[in-house]
Design an enzyme around this catalytic site. Structure first.
Site, mmCIF file in Angstrom:
data_model
loop_
_atom_site.group_PDB
_atom_site.id
_atom_site.type_symbol
_atom_site.label_atom_id
_atom_site.label_comp_id
_atom_site.label_asym_id
_atom_site.label_seq_id
_atom_site.Cartn_x
_atom_site.Cartn_y
_atom_site.Cartn_z
ATOM 1 N N HIS A 67 0.837 -1.202 0.000
ATOM 2 C CA HIS A 67 0.000 0.000 0.000
ATOM 3 C C HIS A 67 0.872 1.252 0.000
ATOM 4 O O HIS A 67 1.923 1.308 0.649
ATOM 5 C CB HIS A 67 -0.926 0.016 1.220
ATOM 6 C CG HIS A 67 -2.113 0.899 1.030
ATOM 7 N ND1 HIS A 67 -2.044 2.278 1.120
ATOM 8 C CD2 HIS A 67 -3.413 0.611 0.740
ATOM 9 C CE1 HIS A 67 -3.245 2.792 0.905
ATOM 10 N NE2 HIS A 67 -4.090 1.807 0.668
ATOM 11 N N HIS A 68 0.411 2.264 -0.730
ATOM 12 C CA HIS A 68 1.178 3.497 -0.892
ATOM 13 C C HIS A 68 1.328 4.252 0.425
ATOM 14 O O HIS A 68 2.238 5.083 0.571
ATOM 15 C CB HIS A 68 0.505 4.388 -1.937
ATOM 16 C CG HIS A 68 1.477 5.192 -2.749
ATOM 17 N ND1 HIS A 68 2.699 5.615 -2.259
ATOM 18 C CD2 HIS A 68 1.418 5.667 -4.020
ATOM 19 C CE1 HIS A 68 3.332 6.306 -3.190
ATOM 20 N NE2 HIS A 68 2.583 6.353 -4.268
ATOM 21 N N CYS A 69 0.452 4.021 1.399
ATOM 22 C CA CYS A 69 0.601 4.693 2.683
ATOM 23 C C CYS A 69 1.800 4.164 3.456
ATOM 24 O O CYS A 69 2.267 4.794 4.403
ATOM 25 C CB CYS A 69 -0.664 4.547 3.534
ATOM 26 S SG CYS A 69 -0.959 2.892 4.191
#
Length: 467
Positions: A131-133
């Site tokens: 995930h990009h987070c």
């Protein structure tokens, strides 16, 4: 989470899975599933975030926090599959496109790895999703190098026992969230004098401001250029994902003959790809551009071990209506030189960090609104991540190719991830399934863009050097 990391988390919905990914292709034979499991378990202590999940606070009174997953199970995150015969590139791309379109389970640690067997020529692959987070492009490279090795024969450390830390109570999280919402803006305001002292000279901040202000007319002109409207539109849950390649040696030959940087040459080839796409659609008109966001890493040399997002961005117009490839290259080079001189990436980074002043509830609302509000400003993202120039190995098998995946969101239907490994540059093109059924035209056009520039480079008498 930082403001930017939280923004990537808040944006996620059923049509916008916000993970980055890659496909790694190796020489065979494929390792056993058990060996891959043991490899990941042996490295888990180095990436504790892989055993953590996200907890959101009620009413977003604080930013989401990372907590240990009491029910972490490696067998859920590392999976095993195979492609149908003949196991060529098309079969692998179709499988990866389906997997990349599927959302990660937000109640678990936000990553998946797929061991893929059955590729022709005795090859196998790893498909990864994070995930990009959790990670940005440069940090992703660091993480990949952690799981891979620069030597073929490396002994794996023995897995260690892991005990999750007790998860904070809801009450404790709310108290900490309220404290964070109040204290973080104060902390960042208090850091301003230290930031000012860190400048190389007392006039540097003024110089940055002057440069940014001086570039505003050029920026305004770029933002008013006519864009390709069909590249924007609603997106659905399905994806088409294709790739193409270029050789770093041929890019350097082009640069030597025509001037500019490697990145200028790459953006010029991408411009040709979009030109081909719009021409095939019958939508290419005079003066038209495709506006791309180009992420710029703001990560310092001593920050490569941190798993978070340290990126800013600039906007570049790809001059798709220009017939001459040298004119396209000159336009892109002029824009990039202007952006570098104006310090706009640094200015954008300051604005990004201003999100740290926002209350988490407003941050959640603002992130979702910004990404979902219909807009025609941007048509694509082109993110270029430099990878390792030495051979890498996984469980003694040599890595052959790496193909990147970058998410799409809002009304932006196409993204292009660019990655270099050894002397190869790969382009992973992600597109909305229904909105861009002709994505292969773009991929083929990018490759044709390099061929066109190579022809110019080989015939200097017919073209002049871009200065």
């Amino acid at each position: 989470m930082s403001a930017m990391d939280a923004s990537f988390y808040f944006v996620e919905d059923e049509n916008v899975p916000m993970h980055v990914g890659s496909v790694l292709v190796f020489e065979g034979p494929a390792p056993s599933y058990g060996d891959v499991i043991r490899l990941f378990l042996s490295k888990m202590d180095s990436v504790p975030r892989y055993r953590q999940r996200v907890r959101s606070l009620p009413l977003h009174v604080g930013r989401p926090v990372w907590v240990d997953d009491d029910h972490f199970q490696i067998l859920y995150h590392v999976r095993h599959t195979a492609v149908p015969s003949p196991g060529g590139d098309d079969q692998l791309r179709n499988l990866a496109g389906r997997l990349f379109a599927q959302r990660l389970d937000l109640s678990k640690p936000l990553w998946e790895i797929w061991l893929v067997e059955g590729l022709e020529d005795n090859r196998w692959a790893i498909i990864s999703k994070v995930h990009h987070c959790l990670i940005d492009g440069v940090a992703g490279t660091d993480l990949m190098q952690l799981l891979l090795d620069a030597r073929k024969d490396v002994a794996l450390p023995e897995p260690t026992e892991w005990t999750p830390q007790r998860s904070p109570s809801q009450f404790d999280l709310v108290v900490d969230g309220v404290r964070d919402a109040v204290w973080t803006p104060v902390k960042h305001l208090a850091a301003i004098p230290a930031f000012a002292r860190s400048l190389r000279s007392g006039s540097e901040l003024l110089d940055i401001g002057r440069a940014v202000l001086g570039s505003l007319p050029g920026t305004a002109k770029r933002l008013t250029s006519a864009t390709a409207g069909s590249l924007n539109g609603p997106i659905g849950p399905h994806r088409r994902w294709v790739w193409t390649k270029a050789d770093l040696g041929e890019v350097k030959r082009i640069r030597k003959a025509t001037g500019g940087t490697v990145n200028d040459v790459i953006l010029t080839a991408i411009t040709h790809g979009f030109r081909e796409l719009l021409a095939k659609r019958g939508e290419l008109v005079e003066g038209q551009v495709v506006r791309t966001m180009v992420p710029v890493s703001m990560r310092a040399a001593n920050e490569h071990d941190r798993l978070d997002n340290r990126v800013s961005a600039v906007l570049v117009n790809l001059p798709v209506s220009s017939l001459d490839p040298l004119d396209r290259l000159a336009s892109i080079r002029e824009q990039m030189d202007d952006l570098k001189g104006s310090r706009q990436a640094a200015g954008a980074d300051v604005l990004t960090k201003a999100g740290n002043f926002a209350a988490p509830t407003l941050l959640a609302l603002g992130s979702r609104t910004a990404m979902r509000f219909p807009q025609q400003l941007l048509q694509t993202v082109t993110t270029n991540v430099p990878g390792p120039r030495v051979p890498l190995y996984m469980l003694g098998r040599r890595l052959q190719n790496i193909y990147p995946y970058v998410p799409i969101a809002s009304t932006m239907r196409i993204s292009i991830g660019i990655f270099s490994y050894l002397d190869e540059i790969t382009f992973g093109i992600n597109a909305d399934f229904d909105g861009v059924p002709d994505v292969q035209v773009l991929a083929d056009g990018i490759r044709a863009g390099f061929d066109e520039l190579l022809a110019v480079a080989a015939a200097p008498a017919e073209g002049s050097r871009v200065e």
